[in-house]
Scaffold this motif. Structure first.
Motif, PDB file in Angstrom:
ATOM      1  N   GLU A 187       5.930  26.419   6.047  1.00 46.48           N
ATOM      2  CA  GLU A 187       6.034  26.976   4.984  1.00 46.48           C
ATOM      3  C   GLU A 187       7.310  27.473   4.116  1.00 46.48           C
ATOM      4  OE1 GLU A 187       3.105  26.741   2.697  1.00 46.48           O
ATOM      5  OE2 GLU A 187       2.287  25.703   4.353  1.00 46.48           O
ATOM      6  N   ARG A 188       8.209  27.498   5.116  1.00 51.83           N
ATOM      7  CA  ARG A 188       9.445  27.768   4.423  1.00 51.83           C
ATOM      8  C   ARG A 188      10.163  26.591   4.034  1.00 51.83           C
ATOM      9  NH1 ARG A 188       8.840  31.625   8.787  1.00 51.83           N
ATOM     10  NH2 ARG A 188       8.708  29.759  10.088  1.00 51.83           N
ATOM     11  N   LEU A 189      10.051  25.506   4.359  1.00 58.33           N
ATOM     12  CA  LEU A 189      10.535  24.207   3.806  1.00 58.33           C
ATOM     13  C   LEU A 189       9.829  23.573   2.811  1.00 58.33           C
ATOM     14  CD1 LEU A 189      11.861  22.737   7.345  1.00 58.33           C
ATOM     15  CD2 LEU A 189      13.033  23.289   5.305  1.00 58.33           C
ATOM     16  N   ARG A 190       8.374  24.003   2.877  1.00 61.33           N
ATOM     17  CA  ARG A 190       7.606  23.077   2.068  1.00 61.33           C
ATOM     18  C   ARG A 190       8.109  23.088   0.557  1.00 61.33           C
ATOM     19  NH1 ARG A 190       1.006  22.195   2.569  1.00 61.33           N
ATOM     20  NH2 ARG A 190       0.984  21.131   0.456  1.00 61.33           N
ATOM     21  N   PRO A 191       8.289  24.367   0.029  1.00 61.60           N
ATOM     22  CA  PRO A 191       8.348  24.202  -1.525  1.00 61.60           C
ATOM     23  C   PRO A 191       9.801  23.319  -1.826  1.00 61.60           C
ATOM     24  CG  PRO A 191       8.243  26.530  -0.713  1.00 61.60           C
ATOM     25  CD  PRO A 191       8.057  25.713   0.420  1.00 61.60           C
ATOM     26  N   LEU A 192      10.821  23.609  -1.095  1.00 60.55           N
ATOM     27  CA  LEU A 192      11.935  22.559  -1.255  1.00 60.55           C
ATOM     28  C   LEU A 192      11.862  21.084  -0.982  1.00 60.55           C
ATOM     29  CD1 LEU A 192      14.808  23.019  -2.323  1.00 60.55           C
ATOM     30  CD2 LEU A 192      15.437  23.435   0.077  1.00 60.55           C
ATOM     31  N   VAL A 193      10.934  20.858  -0.133  1.00 63.97           N
ATOM     32  CA  VAL A 193      10.628  19.500   0.014  1.00 63.97           C
ATOM     33  C   VAL A 193       9.754  18.791  -1.109  1.00 63.97           C
ATOM     34  CG1 VAL A 193       9.158  17.955   1.466  1.00 63.97           C
ATOM     35  CG2 VAL A 193      10.637  19.452   2.647  1.00 63.97           C
ATOM     36  N   GLU A 194       8.830  19.592  -1.527  1.00 62.97           N
ATOM     37  CA  GLU A 194       7.983  19.131  -2.903  1.00 62.97           C
ATOM     38  C   GLU A 194       9.008  18.966  -3.937  1.00 62.97           C
ATOM     39  OE1 GLU A 194       5.496  22.576  -3.315  1.00 62.97           O
ATOM     40  OE2 GLU A 194       3.903  21.646  -2.088  1.00 62.97           O
ATOM     41  N   ARG A 195       9.839  19.823  -4.019  1.00 63.50           N
ATOM     42  CA  ARG A 195      10.902  19.604  -5.427  1.00 63.50           C
ATOM     43  C   ARG A 195      11.683  18.291  -5.048  1.00 63.50           C
ATOM     44  NH1 ARG A 195      14.694  24.707  -6.577  1.00 63.50           N
ATOM     45  NH2 ARG A 195      15.561  23.309  -7.519  1.00 63.50           N
ATOM     46  N   ALA A 196      12.293  18.157  -3.581  1.00 62.70           N
ATOM     47  CA  ALA A 196      12.867  16.836  -3.450  1.00 62.70           C
ATOM     48  C   ALA A 196      11.942  15.655  -3.790  1.00 62.70           C
ATOM     49  CB  ALA A 196      13.482  16.886  -2.072  1.00 62.70           C
ATOM     50  N   LEU A 197      10.721  15.961  -3.647  1.00 57.41           N
ATOM     51  CA  LEU A 197       9.768  14.528  -3.640  1.00 57.41           C
ATOM     52  C   LEU A 197       9.244  14.607  -5.098  1.00 57.41           C
ATOM     53  CD1 LEU A 197       7.779  14.680  -0.170  1.00 57.41           C
ATOM     54  CD2 LEU A 197       9.802  13.143  -0.864  1.00 57.41           C
TER      55      LEU A 197
ATOM     56  N   GLU B  95       0.802  -1.256   0.015  1.00 57.81           N
ATOM     57  CA  GLU B  95      -0.002   0.021  -0.078  1.00 57.81           C
ATOM     58  C   GLU B  95       0.847   1.190   0.101  1.00 57.81           C
ATOM     59  OE1 GLU B  95      -3.588   2.075   2.831  1.00 57.81           O
ATOM     60  OE2 GLU B  95      -2.459   0.222   3.494  1.00 57.81           O
ATOM     61  N   VAL B  96       1.798   1.281   0.758  1.00 56.97           N
ATOM     62  CA  VAL B  96       2.716   2.367   1.073  1.00 56.97           C
ATOM     63  C   VAL B  96       3.480   2.696  -0.332  1.00 56.97           C
ATOM     64  CG1 VAL B  96       4.680   3.488   2.327  1.00 56.97           C
ATOM     65  CG2 VAL B  96       2.873   2.460   3.433  1.00 56.97           C
ATOM     66  N   VAL B  97       4.046   1.609  -0.808  1.00 59.37           N
ATOM     67  CA  VAL B  97       4.846   1.665  -2.120  1.00 59.37           C
ATOM     68  C   VAL B  97       3.919   2.193  -3.232  1.00 59.37           C
ATOM     69  CG1 VAL B  97       5.797   0.128  -3.876  1.00 59.37           C
ATOM     70  CG2 VAL B  97       6.717  -0.255  -1.375  1.00 59.37           C
ATOM     71  N   TYR B  98       2.741   1.682  -3.268  1.00 56.71           N
ATOM     72  CA  TYR B  98       1.698   1.958  -4.269  1.00 56.71           C
ATOM     73  C   TYR B  98       1.651   3.717  -4.062  1.00 56.71           C
ATOM     74  CZ  TYR B  98      -2.222   2.747  -7.363  1.00 56.71           C
ATOM     75  OH  TYR B  98      -3.028   3.254  -8.265  1.00 56.71           O
ATOM     76  N   ARG B  99       1.518   4.078  -3.195  1.00 61.02           N
ATOM     77  CA  ARG B  99       1.404   5.651  -2.740  1.00 61.02           C
ATOM     78  C   ARG B  99       2.777   6.369  -3.058  1.00 61.02           C
ATOM     79  NH1 ARG B  99       0.030   4.739   2.873  1.00 61.02           N
ATOM     80  NH2 ARG B  99      -2.207   3.897   2.879  1.00 61.02           N
ATOM     81  N   VAL B 100       3.743   5.831  -2.899  1.00 64.49           N
ATOM     82  CA  VAL B 100       5.265   6.571  -3.100  1.00 64.49           C
ATOM     83  C   VAL B 100       5.369   6.658  -4.757  1.00 64.49           C
ATOM     84  CG1 VAL B 100       7.576   5.955  -3.020  1.00 64.49           C
ATOM     85  CG2 VAL B 100       6.336   5.708  -0.983  1.00 64.49           C
ATOM     86  N   ILE B 101       4.700   5.652  -5.465  1.00 64.87           N
ATOM     87  CA  ILE B 101       4.967   5.563  -6.645  1.00 64.87           C
ATOM     88  C   ILE B 101       3.934   6.412  -7.476  1.00 64.87           C
ATOM     89  CG2 ILE B 101       5.250   4.134  -8.997  1.00 64.87           C
ATOM     90  CD1 ILE B 101       6.326   1.803  -7.256  1.00 64.87           C
ATOM     91  N   ASN B 102       2.912   6.431  -7.035  1.00 66.73           N
ATOM     92  CA  ASN B 102       1.696   6.822  -7.754  1.00 66.73           C
ATOM     93  C   ASN B 102       0.887   8.222  -7.215  1.00 66.73           C
ATOM     94  OD1 ASN B 102       1.367   4.791  -9.955  1.00 66.73           O
ATOM     95  ND2 ASN B 102       1.336   3.777  -8.084  1.00 66.73           N
ATOM     96  N   HIS B 103       1.038   8.580  -5.826  1.00 70.24           N
ATOM     97  CA  HIS B 103       0.494   9.532  -5.352  1.00 70.24           C
ATOM     98  C   HIS B 103       1.394  10.775  -4.955  1.00 70.24           C
ATOM     99  CE1 HIS B 103      -3.269   6.958  -3.736  1.00 70.24           C
ATOM    100  NE2 HIS B 103      -2.903   6.645  -4.893  1.00 70.24           N
ATOM    101  N   ALA B 104       0.699  11.974  -4.969  1.00 65.30           N
ATOM    102  CA  ALA B 104       1.453  13.186  -4.401  1.00 65.30           C
ATOM    103  C   ALA B 104       1.486  13.110  -3.073  1.00 65.30           C
ATOM    104  CB  ALA B 104       0.765  14.453  -4.672  1.00 65.30           C
ATOM    105  N   PRO B 105       2.655  13.408  -2.275  1.00 66.18           N
ATOM    106  CA  PRO B 105       2.830  13.496  -0.957  1.00 66.18           C
ATOM    107  C   PRO B 105       1.764  14.546  -0.211  1.00 66.18           C
ATOM    108  CG  PRO B 105       4.442  15.007  -1.914  1.00 66.18           C
ATOM    109  CD  PRO B 105       3.793  14.499  -3.158  1.00 66.18           C
ATOM    110  N   VAL B 106       1.437  14.118   1.126  1.00 63.31           N
ATOM    111  CA  VAL B 106       0.543  14.904   1.583  1.00 63.31           C
ATOM    112  C   VAL B 106       1.608  15.528   2.772  1.00 63.31           C
ATOM    113  CG1 VAL B 106      -1.066  14.882   3.675  1.00 63.31           C
ATOM    114  CG2 VAL B 106      -1.227  13.310   1.714  1.00 63.31           C
ATOM    115  N   LEU B 107       1.615  17.092   2.646  1.00 61.82           N
ATOM    116  CA  LEU B 107       2.649  18.085   3.196  1.00 61.82           C
ATOM    117  C   LEU B 107       1.698  19.148   4.193  1.00 61.82           C
ATOM    118  CD1 LEU B 107       4.960  18.722   0.486  1.00 61.82           C
ATOM    119  CD2 LEU B 107       5.130  16.766   2.334  1.00 61.82           C
TER     120      LEU B 107
END
Length: 469
Positions: A232-242, A215-227
């Motif tokens: 908010e200072r970190l979120r844009p860079l975390v999104e790029r990393a993911l 289940e987790v692997v399917y989300r990693v491959i196919n779903h957007a992360p829930v952040l």
């Protein structure tokens, strides 16, 4: 059956943990210095391909610079037992801390920078971590330290490559999509793990949720992360990393540059900045005894490390001046509160050292001292066991402060029989190497504005200004 008490020249003291590859023990080397020793499972060491690559992979890990990592010190075989020795890091792992509460403020920012810095050092040595997860990040008194880099390659050797997710080490929630598909691990995969780890640290939740492996692997491959809830200072860079596409993720060095607002910020400079802003993690007191927060105080305590929305201004401060302010912290920093410009160059311990008092901050009758020492000589001059109270004491328990009107020096506070102060790594200290160290002192008279700081073999800094927290 008698429990094995020695592995090679090391004496096992107690078991620290157990993982897919084997067991981790607190151990002592022949000189009495504490180290972390990992023994590999016998079925792995029995494989010829594992034995062939063990030395090669361990030697590659030993090339990793110590910045924000727990460096590999030794590796070998003892009667069929393969073992790996690293510097012992005192402190809980990230998962144990976040289980109480997510990180906030300067500590969350320092974690993001520290882990990115560790990855930069690891990748610069030609190594890929492949198993970055909360339990592989230890929160030491001077900041986060990444451990177990390079170990996953040995797991792949044991089972054959490429590996499937069922065979792969680590927690699926922190794997990159390509690694979850069983593809070869790359530096870009470590960046994805960095994003997942920072999201977890800041929210208390893995960005792809929990549940069964599939289940987790399917989300990693196919779903957007829930952040939701991430700073908010970190979120844009975390999104790029993911990003699902590894080619669109920043490199580890680029992460460090973006976080600190510089260009090609050296890992030594980033490590110093992390230590400067990190507040050691301690158990939270009960709510009834917790003092009220100061109005306007940043969650997590300490000074803020960076503010991405002001990158232009920050670049002027950190980008253009990073060499002066961080790489050369022994030079005076001016009158900024909490960072007295008290510095000197002295000859000691067969070398020449540049020494600076970075900060002396008082809260009530407790004082926190931070100071930096750099070897500016031309010879290797190890400094472990030079600042402790005994021949086997690798802490800075010998360091003292002397407030006016106090008849005797004050040494670092003790808690549960241990010094409330920094450990000095058991390692060479060569030309250009530097460390930032710290110690807590109790019983300082309220209102103290100046103290003398006795740095043991490095001499005494007189009349150092004390700032209020």
């Amino acid at each position: 059956m008698e429990v094995q008490r020695r592995v090679g020249p090391y004496t096992l003291l107690r078991k620290l943990g157990e993982g897919g590859m084997g067991f981790v023990h607190l151990a002592e080397d022949p000189a009495g210095r504490r180290v972390a020793l990992k023994t590999m499972r016998p079925e792995l060491a029995a494989r010829e391909e594992f034995r062939r690559r063990f030395g090669k992979e361990a030697e590659a890990a030993r090339r990793v610079a110590r910045f924000c990592t727990a460096p590999v010190l030794d590796a070998g075989f003892d009667n069929g037992t393969a073992y790996l020795v690293t510097e012992y890091v005192e402190g809980p792992d990230l998962s144990a801390v976040v289980a109480r509460a997510p990180l906030t403020g300067s500590n969350l920012e320092a974690l993001a920078v520290g882990v990115a810095t560790a990855l930069a050092a690891i990748h610069q040595a030609g190594v890929v971590h492949r198993d970055l997860k909360p339990s592989n990040v230890l929160l030491s008194p001077v900041g986060p330290r990444v451990i177990d880099f390079g170990i996953a390659q040995l797991a792949e050797t044991a089972v054959g490559a490429p590996v499937t997710v069922a065979q792969s080490m680590g927690t699926p929630a922190y794997m990159s999509p390509e690694q979850a598909r069983g593809e070869q691990g790359t530096p870009a995969g470590d960046i994805f793990s960095w994003g997942a780890l920072v999201a977890y640290a800041g929210t208390g939740r893995p960005p792809f949720g929990t549940g069964g492996v599939a289940e987790v692997v399917y989300r990693v491959i196919n779903h957007a992360p829930v952040l939701d809830g991430l700073d908010e200072r970190l979120r844009p860079l975390v999104e790029r990393a993911l990003d699902k596409d590894p080619g669109r993720r920043p490199t580890a060095q680029r992460l460090v540059d973006l976080l600190l607002g510089g260009a090609e910020v050296p890992v030594a400079a980033a490590t110093a900045k992390v230590s400067e802003t990190w507040t050691p993690v301690v158990p939270a007191p009960p709510a009834a005894t917790r003092p009220p927060a100061r109005p306007g105080a940043a969650p997590g305590g300490g000074r803020r490390l960076w503010v991405p929305v002001a990158v232009g201004a920050l670049a002027a401060v950190l980008g253009a001046a990073v060499t002066l302010a961080v790489v050369r912290p022994w030079e005076p920093r001016g009158a900024e509160p909490g960072t007295p410009a008290v510095a000197g160059t002295i000859k000691a311990l067969d070398s020449t050292f540049a020494v600076q008092i970075d900060s002396v901050v008082r809260q009530g009758t407790t004082v926190r001292l931070r100071w930096t020492v750099k070897n500016v000589g031309t010879v290797n001059s190890p400094i472990y066991n030079k600042f402790g109270s005994g021949a086997l004491d690798n802490t800075v328990s010998r360091i003292a402060i002397v407030p006016p009107g106090v008849g005797k020096p004050l040494y670092p506070a003790q808690k549960d029989g241990s010094c409330e102060c920094a450990d000095v790594p058991v390692a060479p200290f060569e030309e250009g190497d530097q460390l930032q160290l710290w110690a807590l002192f109790e019983g300082v008279p309220e209102g103290t504005e100046r103290v003398d700081v006795d740095l043991g073999p490095l001499g005494t800094m007189r009349n150092v200004a004390v700032s209020s927290a």
